[in-house]
Motif scaffolding. Structure first.
Motif, PDB file in Angstrom:
ATOM      1  N   THR A 132    -112.603  57.792   3.566  1.00  0.00           N
ATOM      2  CA  THR A 132    -112.264  58.757   4.605  1.00  0.00           C
ATOM      3  C   THR A 132    -112.375  58.164   5.997  1.00  0.00           C
ATOM      4  O   THR A 132    -111.535  58.424   6.857  1.00  0.00           O
ATOM      5  CB  THR A 132    -113.190  59.984   4.499  1.00  0.00           C
ATOM      6  OG1 THR A 132    -114.547  59.551   4.589  1.00  0.00           O
ATOM      7  CG2 THR A 132    -112.982  60.711   3.196  1.00  0.00           C
ATOM      8  N   CYS A 133    -113.418  57.348   6.213  1.00  0.00           N
ATOM      9  CA  CYS A 133    -113.724  56.928   7.582  1.00  0.00           C
ATOM     10  C   CYS A 133    -113.798  55.426   7.776  1.00  0.00           C
ATOM     11  O   CYS A 133    -114.016  54.970   8.896  1.00  0.00           O
ATOM     12  CB  CYS A 133    -115.052  57.555   8.027  1.00  0.00           C
ATOM     13  SG  CYS A 133    -116.430  57.137   6.924  1.00  0.00           S
ATOM     14  N   SER A 166    -113.321  61.055  10.110  1.00  0.00           N
ATOM     15  CA  SER A 166    -112.352  59.972  10.288  1.00  0.00           C
ATOM     16  C   SER A 166    -113.045  58.789  10.958  1.00  0.00           C
ATOM     17  O   SER A 166    -114.201  58.870  11.391  1.00  0.00           O
ATOM     18  CB  SER A 166    -111.188  60.450  11.156  1.00  0.00           C
ATOM     19  OG  SER A 166    -111.649  60.742  12.467  1.00  0.00           O
ATOM     20  N   LEU A 167    -112.307  57.696  11.056  1.00  0.00           N
ATOM     21  CA  LEU A 167    -112.836  56.508  11.711  1.00  0.00           C
ATOM     22  C   LEU A 167    -113.228  56.813  13.145  1.00  0.00           C
ATOM     23  O   LEU A 167    -114.313  56.454  13.605  1.00  0.00           O
ATOM     24  CB  LEU A 167    -111.786  55.387  11.655  1.00  0.00           C
ATOM     25  CG  LEU A 167    -112.110  54.123  12.446  1.00  0.00           C
ATOM     26  CD1 LEU A 167    -113.307  53.412  11.849  1.00  0.00           C
ATOM     27  CD2 LEU A 167    -110.891  53.190  12.472  1.00  0.00           C
ATOM     28  N   ARG A 200    -114.635  47.393   7.282  1.00  0.00           N
ATOM     29  CA  ARG A 200    -115.691  48.200   7.902  1.00  0.00           C
ATOM     30  C   ARG A 200    -116.607  48.752   6.832  1.00  0.00           C
ATOM     31  O   ARG A 200    -116.143  49.239   5.794  1.00  0.00           O
ATOM     32  CB  ARG A 200    -115.094  49.358   8.706  1.00  0.00           C
ATOM     33  CG  ARG A 200    -114.234  48.926   9.875  1.00  0.00           C
ATOM     34  CD  ARG A 200    -113.604  50.121  10.562  1.00  0.00           C
ATOM     35  NE  ARG A 200    -112.658  49.693  11.580  1.00  0.00           N
ATOM     36  CZ  ARG A 200    -111.414  49.325  11.313  1.00  0.00           C
ATOM     37  NH1 ARG A 200    -110.978  49.358  10.082  1.00  0.00           N
ATOM     38  NH2 ARG A 200    -110.613  48.936  12.296  1.00  0.00           N
ATOM     39  N   LEU A 201    -117.902  48.687   7.092  1.00  0.00           N
ATOM     40  CA  LEU A 201    -118.905  49.227   6.176  1.00  0.00           C
ATOM     41  C   LEU A 201    -119.914  50.044   6.972  1.00  0.00           C
ATOM     42  O   LEU A 201    -120.123  49.807   8.165  1.00  0.00           O
ATOM     43  CB  LEU A 201    -119.628  48.098   5.430  1.00  0.00           C
ATOM     44  CG  LEU A 201    -118.781  47.179   4.553  1.00  0.00           C
ATOM     45  CD1 LEU A 201    -119.642  46.055   4.003  1.00  0.00           C
ATOM     46  CD2 LEU A 201    -118.137  47.971   3.412  1.00  0.00           C
ATOM     47  N   ARG A 243    -121.330  66.089   5.888  1.00  0.00           N
ATOM     48  CA  ARG A 243    -122.546  66.225   5.090  1.00  0.00           C
ATOM     49  C   ARG A 243    -122.398  65.447   3.787  1.00  0.00           C
ATOM     50  O   ARG A 243    -123.343  64.847   3.284  1.00  0.00           O
ATOM     51  CB  ARG A 243    -122.810  67.702   4.807  1.00  0.00           C
ATOM     52  CG  ARG A 243    -124.228  67.972   4.308  1.00  0.00           C
ATOM     53  CD  ARG A 243    -124.484  69.455   4.100  1.00  0.00           C
ATOM     54  NE  ARG A 243    -124.158  70.210   5.298  1.00  0.00           N
ATOM     55  CZ  ARG A 243    -123.277  71.203   5.334  1.00  0.00           C
ATOM     56  NH1 ARG A 243    -122.647  71.567   4.234  1.00  0.00           N
ATOM     57  NH2 ARG A 243    -123.030  71.857   6.449  1.00  0.00           N
ATOM     58  N   LYS A 244    -121.209  65.459   3.223  1.00  0.00           N
ATOM     59  CA  LYS A 244    -120.958  64.688   2.011  1.00  0.00           C
ATOM     60  C   LYS A 244    -121.157  63.199   2.273  1.00  0.00           C
ATOM     61  O   LYS A 244    -121.801  62.500   1.469  1.00  0.00           O
ATOM     62  CB  LYS A 244    -119.538  64.965   1.511  1.00  0.00           C
ATOM     63  CG  LYS A 244    -119.121  64.102   0.331  1.00  0.00           C
ATOM     64  CD  LYS A 244    -117.812  64.571  -0.288  1.00  0.00           C
ATOM     65  CE  LYS A 244    -116.677  64.616   0.669  1.00  0.00           C
ATOM     66  NZ  LYS A 244    -115.397  65.003   0.047  1.00  0.00           N
ATOM     67  N   LEU A 245    -120.628  62.691   3.385  1.00  0.00           N
ATOM     68  CA  LEU A 245    -120.777  61.279   3.727  1.00  0.00           C
ATOM     69  C   LEU A 245    -122.245  60.932   3.959  1.00  0.00           C
ATOM     70  O   LEU A 245    -122.736  59.885   3.510  1.00  0.00           O
ATOM     71  CB  LEU A 245    -119.945  60.955   4.965  1.00  0.00           C
ATOM     72  CG  LEU A 245    -119.989  59.506   5.457  1.00  0.00           C
ATOM     73  CD1 LEU A 245    -119.388  58.575   4.414  1.00  0.00           C
ATOM     74  CD2 LEU A 245    -119.239  59.368   6.778  1.00  0.00           C
TER      75      LEU A 245
END
Length: 1576
Positions: A1208-1209, A1168-1169, A1101-1102, A1187-1189
């Motif tokens: 993380t996700c 998370s995913l 996943r991207l 916010r970091k992502l």
């Protein structure tokens, strides 16, 4: 006059009173008062003596302690005695005053009105006594009494000021002696309180101001608070204003104010302060004439200030005056004087400085003498001993530089070592001591060549640099010296890293030295370093930069400058080096001219003259090699002889000069064939060889050249001894040039040549077989393109031909043919040797044709024989008609299947030669070795197409015929060998034929048809539609040129029909490459397949950064298929060469899916995913983690990365299979990423990340090592330190901080390879890191070690680490992972329970079989003959590799059975002395007792783990390996303590401490036993 009258009146009154009467006592008291007043006015000591006598008389009349007047009398007598002590310095007076003061104190009990006065004066007397005798008890009592007096003098008391004042003085004295800060802190407030009680106009204000200033001055020295110094100066100024000319305290105020201003200059560097200090010092000196007790101090301080002014302004008059004043001060400080050592020290320093400026040797000698005297007065413990040691060492070093007496240098180093011990970390002089000691050790290395000195110099230089950060005034010198030492170490050890660092440091020096002397030196040194790197790595930009820097250095050192000749010499050497790489003769011209100028600056006797002569000889030799001017060779020989005369035996470069002169004579022999030159060369080579013993790096060169000269002399004089010696020397040279040596090939080639000559002379097949064997080996060392390859091929062919003539082996003949083909390929037609090799090949092919004699008629065979015989007798050339005939016969033999397929290649080869030789000379075009044949043909036929002369038209017709046949040769070879290059050659040649055969010519039709055949062949290979269309067009023209019934018409018609059928077929429109043809409609599927193939190694996943959408593989591919990149790819595919379609598809898709990865520390609210899979991340409310992502994706998108990944996700952590795959692939994902963004949430914009949390986490270690490109972002998402470099890993500033933060060397940070090399070091990197789940610390290392193990969440960290270490041992046998200290794991006793056990540095010595370390005590010849050594070496070499299986470690070791275990208990720790066979006794300390220690010796083993790989790949018993092995085994090592268990198994115990063991002797080493232990 009034006081005298008062005395007279008092005496008259006394005479009127009867002795003993009460009035008499009053009269005596009046006379004593009058005399005391006159003493104070006139200073007549007789008056004071009489006062003391009168006071004694009064006291005798007051014996009773109850007498109320006795206390007063005691006080007055004590005061007078104190005054006489002040005047005469008689200690007994002060002692009596103290006694009387104590008696008075007894008579003034608590509550007495005069108690405060008595306390005060007694304290004063005790303080004066302390100043005399330095009895600390007196000072302590004085302070106590002053405190008591102060309590009795409350605010408003008239004497409170005096108590403040004197208590402050006493506390200051105690601070001076004991250094208790509290005393100084109390003294300053007391001084301030006293100052408040002495307002402007108060008679004691000047004293109070002065004393408070002194206290603040002391506090500044202690705490370095500039505010204290400023206030002290202000107070001294105020005190000075209250002390006008003539005032007794004016000199003190001038003196102290000057001192404070000097100190302020030292701290702030304001020149006005220094000027004022000098002025005030001169004024103070005028008020302190000879005899004044403070004159010595004022002389000393004024001299120091003048010395500082000289250092600032360089006015020699100041230095001269400073020396004069120091001499005067020294005369006032006789032996025993407390300031004598300071005067000696400073005077020595000034003399040393004057020597530096004027070069008077007497100054340096006196400086050394005074320095030694000062050192004697500053024994160990003296606070100034370190500075004196330093200065004396510095002066001795200068004297060594002047006189070259090694004893001075040795003493200097010893003194610097002593000074360094007195300057611990944090000491202001530590950096100077480190710097100077490093310099002296470097100088000693230059003189004595002891490698340890250089190593220590580098270590100390690095330490000094740490204490001299950017901005430090001495940083440039330390950088310069360290760079020079690293260059020296490179010249000794050839470690390029040292040279790289030296260049970097020299560049840093240049930035710190924009102008001045140091800049020219730095320019010269960095140029030298760049030249060294060029010599080592061959980087041309280095040499260009060296030349530029050398020119810049020369501009800064005009004629007359001390470094001018050296820089000129170096600048002349650089172009000569550039010539060696680029062969531009202008460089030689540029080198010769300045070298001549340098020679003129080095007259006879100059030590550098020989170097200039030597360089000139080299330059002329090179110019001779290129231009062939005999005068240059003569110059080279003349300069070489002159250089040799100036370099006697023992001179460092004597051997090089001998060798080069011999080479020049050798060259002149080649030119002029003068045998005396060859004899001279041989003689010089022999002498050079004697100067190059076995271990010399250039011995092989001398052996090689001497062998070559002897071989030439044999060729000319045929003396057999020369040939024998040449062979012997060649073999010796070969031994010194092992496989991989750059010159092994030429040595092998020469030896082969000599062996072949010896075979011809002696007919011994052994020589020929050895020659063939060596030739084959040489050929392996010289790949295609190697300059020596043609010569080696020729030698091998000659040797094989000789053997064929002797043994008639067909394989030899065929191999000779193949080698002759290779030689012809390496020598194009324009090469001078082309005809010779063509002749050799024709001879061989003719011989092969004779083997197929049926192909030739007897007349043809006879014609070929006669042709080749004529060519052999003429010029090694073969007529083209003969070559052409031979090529046709070879081609015909292929068709008849009567010869090998290699005959077709021979036919092509000879046809090529015919074509080249047939072209007219004036139309020939030089071609390069890399230019394809068709390009040559195209160029030449273009020229032929423009001919106008009739004879050239005839030539044109013949050439076109040859071209046509030549093209068919290539097509036939393509059909035989299926090489597409042959088909392309055939097509190109046919196209040239068609251009030269216009429509009217009858042969055009056949040419068109043949080209169509070739194009259809290529269409079948590559499915290129254009080829098919062109073939149809050609056949259409062919059928138009022919009539039905003409030869060839039917064939062309049928071919055209076939081609058109192919075109209209549904499968005809083929556009992509590869054998399986793909229709246009299938392109999309091909692209999809390639995309999925590329994404197979990427995360599942991207995040699509343009929209913030999480995409799986299908979505990722869909994005590409709808992109502009895909559309452009389609357009390209339709028009491009089919051969590159798939390559372009891979390239475009890989570029589109470039990936950015995030590295960070997990925090609260991480997405998370499930949290982002349903909507774009930009549309979700921004919590902290999200916010970091979002910011990460924006950074990636702003840098043109469409795809991003975060741990993380982008992982489904609910799927154990996917989580296992992700952990196993994570290192590879970060490795493959085009950019890794590191987010440092706890690092603000201007902070350093060194202490950041990111460097303490376990998973981030692989995220630091794996990616090639990394950018660090701070908590507000700004680039770290605003560095805009594209890769922070390659930024020098960041790289140094990374090394500091992570503890990882730069070479691993920038070029890390996963695997098990340096396994112990990799474990150490991880040992200080932590993970949230304890077992993750092991899982995070799987990628770093390139291991694939199951992830078993829930197992203990101890088991996880055990599994990791077990796999490392199983795959690599890496014993370094056994070197740890701590608690043993329950998984295995040889593994630690926690990774923190690897934090300590490893102690196991590393065996390096290739190390060049010299051990003077080892004699390889004796050791190798020792049976025990051979046995030990064999045991180590044959020992099995360590392995781990079934929870058992199979470990080869050098075993030492424990014989004694003696316990010595010490409080809570237990000390043991352990004795083991072959080892020295060792002591260890444990926190617990060993079980059954009494019975343990029989079951304990101290072992040294072993891995036979440490002996190297060959494990041969050679002297170097033996020497290094013994060196390693003699060192102390970290041993494992094993205890025997049942079933012959062992267990490691007592792992909580290091067992540092050392063999007793070499004999004990040779008696060691190699055992293999099974350890559980």
């Amino acid at each position: 006059m009034d006081s005298t009258n008062d005395v007279s009146r008092a005496r008259a009154g006394l005479e009127r009173c009867l002795p003993g009467h009460d009035e008499w006592v009053i009269a005596v008291d009046d006379l004593a008062r009058a005399l005391r007043d006159r003493f104070l006015d006139e200073g007549n000591i007789n008056d004071l003596d009489e006062v003391i006598a009168l006071r004694r008389a009064i006291l005798e009349l007051q014996p009773s302690a109850s007498d109320c007047h006795r206390c007063y009398s005691l006080h007055e007598l004590a005061s007078c005695l104190s005054a006489r002590y002040d005047s005469l310095g008689v200690g007994s007076d002060l002692e009596e005053a103290v006694t009387l003061g104590r008696a008075a104190l007894e008579l003034t009990p608590l509550g007495h009105q005069d108690r405060d006065i008595t306390l005060h004066y007694l304290a004063y007397y005790l303080w004066r006594g302390f100043q005399e005798q330095a009895v600390l008890q007196d000072l302590e009592e004085a302070i106590e009494l002053h405190r008591a007096a102060l309590q009795l003098r409350p605010s408003g008391h008239p004497d409170r000021l005096s108590s403040f004042h004197h208590l402050a003085l006493c506390l200051s004295s105690r601070y001076d002696n004991l250094g208790v800060d509290a005393d100084l802190e109390e003294a300053v407030p007391l001084g301030r309180a006293a100052l408040e009680l002495t307002p402007l106009g108060h008679q004691g204000r000047d004293v109070t101001l002065y004393n408070l200033a002194c206290g603040l001055q002391r506090r500044f020295r202690k705490q370095a608070v500039v505010q204290d110094l400023e206030e002290a100066i202000e107070l001294y100024h105020a005190a000075l204003e209250l002390c006008p000319s003539g005032h007794p305290r004016r000199s003190s105020s001038l003196h102290e104010l000057a001192f404070c201003l000097s100190v302020r200059y030292d701290n702030l560097g304001v020149g006005a302060n220094l000027e004022e200090a000098v002025t005030l010092g001169r004024a103070a000196l005028e008020l302190r004439p000879p005899g004044h007790q403070g004159r010595d101090t004022t002389l000393y301080n004024l001299a120091c200030d003048l010395q500082k002014r000289f250092q600032k302004q360089a006015v020699v008059q100041d230095l001269e005056e400073a020396i004069e004043l120091h001499h005067a001060a020294l005369e006032l400080c006789p032996s025993g004087h407390p300031r004598r050592s300071s005067s000696l020290h400073e005077l020595a320093f000034c003399l040393s400085v004057r020597y530096d400026n004027l070069g008077v040797g007497a100054d340096l000698e006196e400086a050394v003498t005074l320095g030694r005297a000062a050192l004697e007065l500053r024994p160990p413990g003296h606070q100034g001993r370190d500075t004196t040691l330093y200065n004396l060492a510095y002066d001795l070093r200068k004297r060594f530089q002047k006189q070259a007496v090694v004893q001075d240098l040795e003493e200097s180093i010893e003194l610097y070592h002593a000074a360094l011990e007195l300057c611990p970390s944090g000491h202001p002089c530590r950096s100077s001591s480190l710097h100077e000691l490093a310099f002296c050790l470097s100088v000693r290395y230059d003189n004595l060549g002891v490698g340890a000195d250089l190593e220590e110099a580098v270590t100390l230089g690095r330490a000094a640099l740490e204490f001299r950060p950017p901005g430090h005034q001495g940083r440039d010198t330390t950088l310069y010296n360290l760079a020079c030492d690293l260059r020296k170490r490179f010249q000794k050890q050839a470690v390029v890293q040292d040279l790289e660092e030296a260049i970097e440091l020299h560049r840093a020096v240049l930035e710190l030295c924009p102008s001045g002397h140091h800049r020219s030196s730095s320019l010269r040194e960095v140029a030298s370093c760049l030249t060294d790197r060029h010599d080592h790595l061959g980087l041309a930009p280095d040499l260009e930069e060296a030349i530029t820097l050398g020119r810049a250095a020369l501009e800064l050192t005009p004629l007359g400058h001390q470094d001018h000749d050296a820089i000129l010499y170096n600048l002349a050497c650089y172009p000569r080096k550039r010539f060696q790489t680029q062969a531009v003769v202008q460089d030689l011209e540029e080198a010769i001219e300045p070298q001549h100028a340098a020679l003129e600056l080095c007259p006879s006797g100059n030590p550098h003259r020989s170097s200039s002569l030597y360089e000139l000889a080299l330059c002329f030799s090179h110019r001779y090699d290129n231009l062939g001017v005999a005068a240059d060779l003569e110059e080279a020989i003349a300069f070489g002889r002159a250089a040799l005369e100036l370099t006697p035996q023992g001179y460092p470069h004597h051997g090089v000069i001998l060798h080069n002169l011999a080479y020049h004579l050798h060259r002149r022999f080649w030119e002029q064939a003068r045998i005396d030159d060859l004899d001279d060369a041989i003689g010089l080579y022999r002498v050079a060889l004697q100067l190059r013993p076995c271990e010399h790096s250039d011995r092989s060169l001398s052996l090689h050249e001497l062998a070559l000269c002897l071989s030439y002399r044999y060729e000319n004089l045929e003396v057999g001894a020369d040939l024998e010696e040449a062979v012997t020397l060649g073999r010796a040279a070969l031994e010194l040039r092992p496989p991989g040596h750059p010159d092994r090939g030429i040595t092998l080639c020469n030896l082969v040549f000599d062996l072949r000559r010896r075979f011809r002379a002696q007919a011994a097949m052994q020589n020929l077989e050895e020659a063939i064997h060596l030739s084959r080996e040489t050929l392996e060392q010289c790949p295609s393109g190697h300059p020596d390859r043609p010569r080696i091929l020729n030698e091998l062919a000659a040797c094989l031909a000789e053997r064929f003539n002797q043994q008639k082996t067909p394989a030899d003949f065929e191999e000779v043919t193949m080698l002759r083909h290779m030689l012809l390929d390496l020598h194009p037609i324009d090469h001078r040797d082309h005809r010779k090799y063509l002749y050799d090949l024709a001879i061989l092919l003719w011989a092969r044709c004779l083997r197929h004699f049926a192909l030739l008629s007897s007349a043809e065979a006879r014609s070929l024989c006669q042709t080749i015989a004529r060519a052999h007798s003429a010029d090694h050339s073969v007529p083209t008609s003969s070559l052409y005939s031979l090529s046709l016969r070879l081609r015909h033999s292929v068709h008849l299947q009567q010869a090998a397929t290699v005959d077709l290649a021979d036919a092509v080869c000879l046809a090529t030669s015919v074509l080249q030789l047939r072209l007219p000379n004036r139309l020939k075009i030089v071609r390069s070795l890399t230019r394809p044949t068709t390009l040559l043909v195209h160029q030449r036929t273009q020229a032929l197409a423009l001919v106008e002369r009739l004879d050239e038209f005839a030539v044109l017709g013949r050439v076109v015929d040859y071209l046509h046949i030549f093209a068919n040769f290539f097509r036939e070879r393509f059909r035989s060998q299926h090489m597409i290059a042959d088909l392309n050659e055939a097509i190109a040649l046919h196209q040239q034929v068609i251009r030269l055969r216009p429509a009217p010519l009858p042969a055009r039709a056949s040419s068109l048809h043949d080209l169509a055949l070739c194009l259809v062949d290529r269409f079948r290979e590559s499915a290129a539609r254009a080829d098919l269309d062109k073939a149809i067009e050609l056949e259409q023209e062919t059928t138009a040129l022919l009539m039905p019934g003409d030869p060839g018409y039917d064939v062309s018609r049928d071919s055209l029909t076939t081609y058109l059928q192919i075109k209209i077929s549904p499968l005809g429109g083929v556009i992509t490459s590869g054998s399986p043809c793909v229709n246009e409609v299938d392109i999309r599927q091909v692209v999809r397949n390639v995309a999925f193939e590329i994404l197979e190694t990427a995360p599942t996943r991207l995040i699509y950064t343009r929209t913030g959408t999480l995409c799986d593989r299908d979505a990722q591919v869909s994005h590409f298929m709808s992109s502009e990149q895909y559309n452009r790819l389609l357009s390209f595919i339709i028009t491009c060469d089919p051969d590159i379609v798939l390559e372009r598809i891979h390239l475009d898709i890989s570029s589109y899916f470039q990936l950015a990865t995030l590295s960070h520390c997990w925090g609260d609210g991480e997405p998370s995913l499930r949290g982002i899979e349903s909507s774009p991340i930009y549309d979700v409310a921004s919590e902290l983690g999200l916010r970091k992502l979002q910011n990460f994706c924006l950074v990636a998108f702003s840098r043109d990365y469409l795809w991003a990944w975060s741990d993380t996700c982008c992982i489904d952590k609910e799927s154990s299979v996917e989580l296992q795959e992700a952990i196993g692939s994570m290192f590879a994902w970060y490795r493959k990423s085009s950019l890794t963004v590191v987010y440092l949430a706890d690092v603000s914009e201007n902070d350093s990340f060194v202490s950041g949390k990111w460097f303490q986490r376990g998973w981030t270690l692989q995220e630091l090592l794996a990616p090639s490109t990394v950018l660090f972002y701070t908590q507000n998402w700004s680039l770290y330190k605003n560095l805009d470099s594209p890769n922070h890993k390659m930024d020098g500033t960041v790289l140094k901080e990374l090394e500091s933060a992570a503890g990882i060397a730069p070479r691993f940070l920038t070029d890390f390879s996963p695997g098990m090399d340096d396994a112990r070091l990799r474990l150490q990197w991880a040992s200080s890191r932590r993970t949230t789940r304890p077992e993750d610390i092991a899982y995070s290392l799987f990628g770093i070690f390139n291991l694939h193990l199951p992830v078993l969440y829930g197992e203990s960290a101890e088991v996880a680490l055990g599994r990791l270490l077990a796999e490392i041992m199983s795959q690599s046998g890496e014993i370094s992972v056994l070197d740890w200290v701590g608690e043993a794991s329950r998984f295995h006793s040889c593994f630690p329970a926690d990774i923190t056990s690897y934090q300590a540095l490893p102690l196991l010595p590393v065996f390096q079989p290739d190390a060049e370390e010299h051990v003077s005590t080892i004699c390889p010849a004796e050791d190798m003959s020792n049976r025990a050594l051979r046995k030990l070496y064999g045991s180590l070499a044959k020992s099995p590799l360590p392995r781990f299986s079934s929870r058992r470690l199979i470990l080869p070791c050098l075993a030492h059975r424990v014989t004694v275990v003696e316990m010595k208990k010490s409080s809570s720790l237990v000390e043991y002395e352990i004795q083991a066979s072959g080892l020295r006794p060792l002591q260890v300390t444990l926190s617990y007792e060993l079980e059954n220690a009494g019975r343990m010796p029989g079951v304990l083993q101290l072992v040294r783990p072993w891995n036979s790989k440490l002996l190297g790949p060959s494990a041969r018993l050679d002297p170097t390996a033996v020497q290094q092995l013994l060196l390693t085994l003699e060192r102390p090592f970290s041993a494992l303590l094993l205890v025997e268990l049942p079933h012959n198994e062992y267990k490691r115990i007592a792992s909580s401490t290091h067992f540092i063991a050392q063999p007793i002797s070499r004999t004990s080493i040779l008696q060691s036993k190699v055992r293999t232990f099974t350890i559980v």
